[in-house]
Motif scaffolding. Sequence first.
Motif, PDB file in Angstrom:
ATOM      1  N   LEU A  30       5.029  -3.353   1.460  1.00 51.64           N
ATOM      2  CA  LEU A  30       4.220  -2.660   0.513  1.00 51.64           C
ATOM      3  C   LEU A  30       2.714  -3.086   0.624  1.00 51.64           C
ATOM      4  N   ALA A  31       2.553  -4.217   1.327  1.00 50.53           N
ATOM      5  CA  ALA A  31       1.209  -4.307   1.837  1.00 50.53           C
ATOM      6  C   ALA A  31       0.105  -4.491   0.844  1.00 50.53           C
ATOM      7  N   GLY A  32       0.447  -4.919  -0.333  1.00 52.44           N
ATOM      8  CA  GLY A  32      -0.442  -4.950  -1.380  1.00 52.44           C
ATOM      9  C   GLY A  32      -0.917  -3.749  -2.059  1.00 52.44           C
ATOM     10  N   GLU A  33      -0.112  -2.601  -1.768  1.00 47.83           N
ATOM     11  CA  GLU A  33      -0.540  -1.183  -2.160  1.00 47.83           C
ATOM     12  C   GLU A  33       0.535  -0.758  -3.660  1.00 47.83           C
ATOM     13  N   LYS A  34       1.240  -1.334  -3.697  1.00 48.89           N
ATOM     14  CA  LYS A  34       2.272  -1.164  -4.924  1.00 48.89           C
ATOM     15  C   LYS A  34       2.643  -2.749  -5.344  1.00 48.89           C
ATOM     16  N   ALA A  35       2.861  -2.836  -6.631  1.00 47.03           N
ATOM     17  CA  ALA A  35       3.344  -3.949  -7.367  1.00 47.03           C
ATOM     18  C   ALA A  35       4.841  -4.089  -6.975  1.00 47.03           C
ATOM     19  N   LEU A  36       5.070  -5.382  -6.581  1.00 49.29           N
ATOM     20  CA  LEU A  36       6.474  -5.682  -6.231  1.00 49.29           C
ATOM     21  C   LEU A  36       7.189  -6.840  -7.601  1.00 49.29           C
ATOM     22  N   LEU A  37       8.121  -6.154  -8.274  1.00 54.39           N
ATOM     23  CA  LEU A  37       8.699  -6.968  -9.181  1.00 54.39           C
ATOM     24  C   LEU A  37      10.029  -7.653  -8.968  1.00 54.39           C
TER      25      LEU A  37
END
Length: 341
Positions: A132-139
């Motif tokens: 995701l490389a900080g582009e999308k949030a990870l829940l």
Amino acid sequence: MNGRDRFLAACRCEPLDRPPVWIMRQAGRYLPEYRALKEKYSFKEMVETPELAREVTLQPLKRFPLDAAILFSDILVIPEALGQSYDFRETGGIEMAYSISTRDQVDALDSSGITEKLGYVAGALKLISESLAGEKALLGFGGSPWTLSTYMVEGGSSKDFSKLKALMKEDPETLMALLEKITEVTIDYFEMQVASGVDAIQIFDSWAAACPLEKYEAFSLSYIRRIVNHFKGRIPIILYAKGVTDRLPLLVESGVQVLSLDWTVDLAGFKKEWGDKVCVQGNLNPDLLNGSPENVRIEALKLLDSMKGVGGHVFNLGHGIQPTATVENMEVLIKTVTEYK
Ligand code: CP3
């Protein structure tokens, strides 16, 4: 603004031109690529193999421009790590290895080494976080102690929760000892998720409504609050509860940043009343995704319009997506939200 920033801004109740969007239980059976992978591997193999868990987690994001990803796993990995494994019934629903009814059984649950036993989750989260490389949030996520106890005491999915209700009445200390044990390991488990790169955690109190209102504080909320207080100021926590119109003020007092509610709640009305204390997530009826695309668009727009300018809204369904939902309806839904002005 990238998806991660948009998601985190909504969790701080900041006003946005449009809400961030992700879909609960998004890696579910409605996606052909998920079903294809399940031809080759069992659910548990996919959950327990970091590379496969990453692949399934990212499947919906490859198709739709979502703002956040939710780890592919299950709330039932916690009972399993304690020594009570889960399986799926032929007829649908969950079957646990046994059901818990005595204090001796609670004491026999092995709460040691949870983070080692669930090391595959840390492995999956690290891989997903890299992708995701900080582009999308990870829940990350987990079940509330109460909701997990329903499976552990009933021995699986239940319609009437009769064993749990009997235990609550006849031996509340044993139930509380169980809830206590789940709470402790859940805190360790969430610490591991945070260390592995999650941006937020969702607690599923999916069976909140099975707890009588006057017992909800003692048997569910007090344990949730302990978890929430432990992580206060470090990471946003979202609390999902279903069928809870009778206990909304209690949920507001849980101390979470975001309440995820089902479609029986008027989100805009709720936000007006309690918006200074909590942000909201939700709450389109997942049944809509089995109907016509035009209706999905109309209902999504109604929700977006009702929340316009309110701030602090994460767009989602009011419960998990169903296996019968169509990919076309998901496309229309995500397009309607992401192109909303
Ligand atoms: O998007 C995602 O895949 C996120 C991962 C996720 C799953 N389960 C994967 C899953 C999450 C967040 C959950 C949470 C979960 N699991 C809850 C709380 C949310 C809710 O639904 O209220 C609960 C109660 C469970 C327990 C559970 N696991 C149930 C009731 C079922 C369905 C059993 C059935 O026969 O219908 C599962 C299985 C499950 N968990 C699937 C997925 C993708 C389906 C597995 C399959 O058939 O391929």
